[in-house]
Each structure stands twice: as structure tokens, then as C-alpha cells.
Write an enzyme that holds these catalytic residues in place. Structure first.
Site, short mmCIF file in Angstrom:
data_model
loop_
_atom_site.label_atom_id
_atom_site.label_comp_id
_atom_site.label_asym_id
_atom_site.label_seq_id
_atom_site.Cartn_x
_atom_site.Cartn_y
_atom_site.Cartn_z
N CYS A 134 35.23 32.31 34.21
CA CYS A 134 36.34 33.13 33.72
C CYS A 134 37.28 33.62 34.80
O CYS A 134 38.36 34.10 34.50
CB CYS A 134 35.81 34.33 32.95
SG CYS A 134 34.90 35.50 33.96
N GLY A 135 36.91 33.55 36.07
CA GLY A 135 37.85 33.92 37.11
C GLY A 135 38.31 35.35 37.03
O GLY A 135 37.54 36.28 37.24
#
Length: 275
Positions: free
Chosen positions: A116-117
Site C-alpha cells: 500500500c505504500g
């Protein structure tokens, strides 16, 4: 390919085949935590595929605006950490005395995952780091025919993906389509950080006239990382997000999505893509 993948037994079931279930070995892409420290103080943890960890740390620090050049870093080294046996899942970085320490607070959480960063960040305002490079002034262009050839070149260079099928890739190309460097990782943002970190250590910033190709979608975070490295054109084989397009437009970058076969969508900066 030490630690980039691990082999484990699986039960193979093929409903279209004549044979029944059978046991066989399978290669899995490695995923392990990496802790980035500044002078032994924890700063960030990311889930990544081991390899090029110094580059990953340097790329992360640049994309977050902590450093701007390799000269901002005195030392960056892998440390043993507390694991037994030793896994070297810690990178300790010492910044120069002229570099202000990053400001960390509850609204700016540096914990990321391979999937998801930036979802750990509290708001868009918290991650809109300004690049020191004027990407909009980069007038370099690339032929659409050259862009169309890049996904096949990227795929051909993915050694670990051939064994595992489970890694993202980021490749830095010249405007003529020459592959400069490629990195693989379970996290697309980590793969980009490894490319950017390599460029930092090689003193190649800004990456004027280059193309960054990513194997998945183009997110806000990847667009920010490309901007921070001075890359004028970001291309993805899948879709961009709305925020990626907005940031690319603000930065004066060219953003290309759905780069597949002989077609592509140019979302921003179409003047750089010639037909």
C-alpha cells in the site's frame, strides 16, 4: 539470488490435467522487514525483498526529502539488528552535520507495507514533498514506438520474476529505449526506491531525459518518487490513479498508463511523446 526467494513444497492441483494432486517444490519471492535508522534511531520500516537495501534506504530518504544528494550521507551500512540468526534487516544511515533531521510526528507515519505504500500517511499534504528539480523545464522527448517496446525489455530483464511470478519491477531507460538499471521487489514503491537510490549513489541526479517504467499501476507515491529524482516521464503497464495524474500535471511530468502492446494512454505532458 540469495534470500530474494525461498523454496517450499506445495501441492499442485490441476483440474484440467489427467494426473491427481502432486507435491512439488515452488519458489516464492522473499518478503522481509527492513528497518531504516538514522544514527541508530528508528525512522521507517518497510516490507521488501532483500537485496540492494542500501539503495532502497537512499532512495527512500531522497523521495521523502530527507536528503538531496549522496554527499548528504556520511555512511549507510547494513547492521545485524536483533535477529538470530543474523538477517541484516537494518540499514543505519548517518547524515552529514549540515542535514537537518527529519521531522516526525503522529500525523506522518513512515511505516509502509509492500502493497500500500503511502496509505500509512495521514494526509495528502503530508506527503506532497517538493522536488528540488524543475522537471517541467525538461524538454526531452521519446517516440511512442520506443515506449511501446519498453515493457518487453523490462520483462526480459526480470530474473527473479521468472522463478517466482511474484515481484514488481521498476526500470530506468534512456529516451532511446536503452535499459540503464532494473530493480525487482515485492513492493512497487521499493523497486522504485532501489532505482532512485542507485542513481543517488552514482551521482546521476537529476535523471533528465530518462523514462521510469513500472510493472504495475502508477500511484501518487511513485509519481512523487519520480519527481524527486528529476525524471520527466513515468510510464506504467497498468492504470494511474487520479492523484498520480494530478501530481504529474502539477510537476510538469509526462504520465503514461496502460502501456501494453502498441497502445498507451498519455494522461499528462503529451508534448514529450512523439508519434
Amino acid at each position: 539470488m540469495a534470500r530474494t526467494m525461498h523454496r517450499r513444497p506445495v501441492v499442485r492441483i490441476d483440474l484440467d490435467g489427467t494426473a491427481g494432486p502432486r507435491r512439488r517444490p515452488d519458489d516464492l519471492a522473499a518478503e522481509e522487514p527492513l528497518e531504516i535508522r538514522l544514527r541508530k534511531e528508528p525512522l521507517a520500516v518497510t516490507m521488501r525483498t532483500p537485496g540492494q537495501d542500501i539503495d532502497l534506504a537512499m532512495g527512500f530518504l531522497l523521495s521523502e526529502g530527507v536528503i538531496r544528494t549522496a554527499s548528504d550521507v556520511v555512511t549507510a551500512q547494513l547492521c545485524a539488528g536483533t535477529d538470530t540468526p543474523n538477517t541484516y534487516n537494518v540499514v543505519d544511515v548517518v547524515l552529514g552535520s549540515h542535514v537537518p533531521p527529519p521531522v516526525t510526528d503522529p500525523s506522518r507515519n513512515f511505516y509502509t507495507t509492500s502493497s500500500c505504500g503511502v496509505c500509512g500517511k495521514a494526509s495528502i499534504d503530508a506527503v506532497r514533498t517538493r522536488s528540488p528539480f524543475d522537471v517541467a523545464a525538461d524538454e526531452s522527448g521519446v517516440e511512442a514506438r520506443t515506449l511501446a517496446e519498453l515493457p518487453d525489455k523490462l520483462r526480459a530483464a526480470q530474473r527473479t520474476f521468472d522463478r517466482t511470478g511474484g515481484l514488481h519491477a521498476a526500470g530506468l531507460f534512456t529516451a532511446d529505449g536503452e535499459l540503464v538499471v532494473l530493480r525487482e521487489d515485492v513492493g512497487r514503491h521499493n523497486a522504485v526506491d532501489k532505482v532512485v537510490g542507485w542513481a543517488v549513489r552514482e551521482d546521476r541526479l537529476p535523471l533528465t531525459g530518462h523514462v521510469l517504467l513500472v510493472s504495475g499501476r502508477a500511484s501518487f507515491e511513485l509519481t512523487q518518487k519520480a519527481w524527486m529524482a528529476g525524471i520527466p516521464l513515468l510510464a506504467a503497464v497498468s492504470a494511474p490513479s487520479t492523484l498520480a495524474a494530478e501530481l504529474a500535471d502539477e510537476a510538469g511530468m509526462t504520465l503514461v498508463g496502460f502501456l501494453r502492446g502498441r497502445s498507451m494512454n498519455v494522461y499528462t505532458g503529451s508534448q514529450r511523446v512523439t508519434v
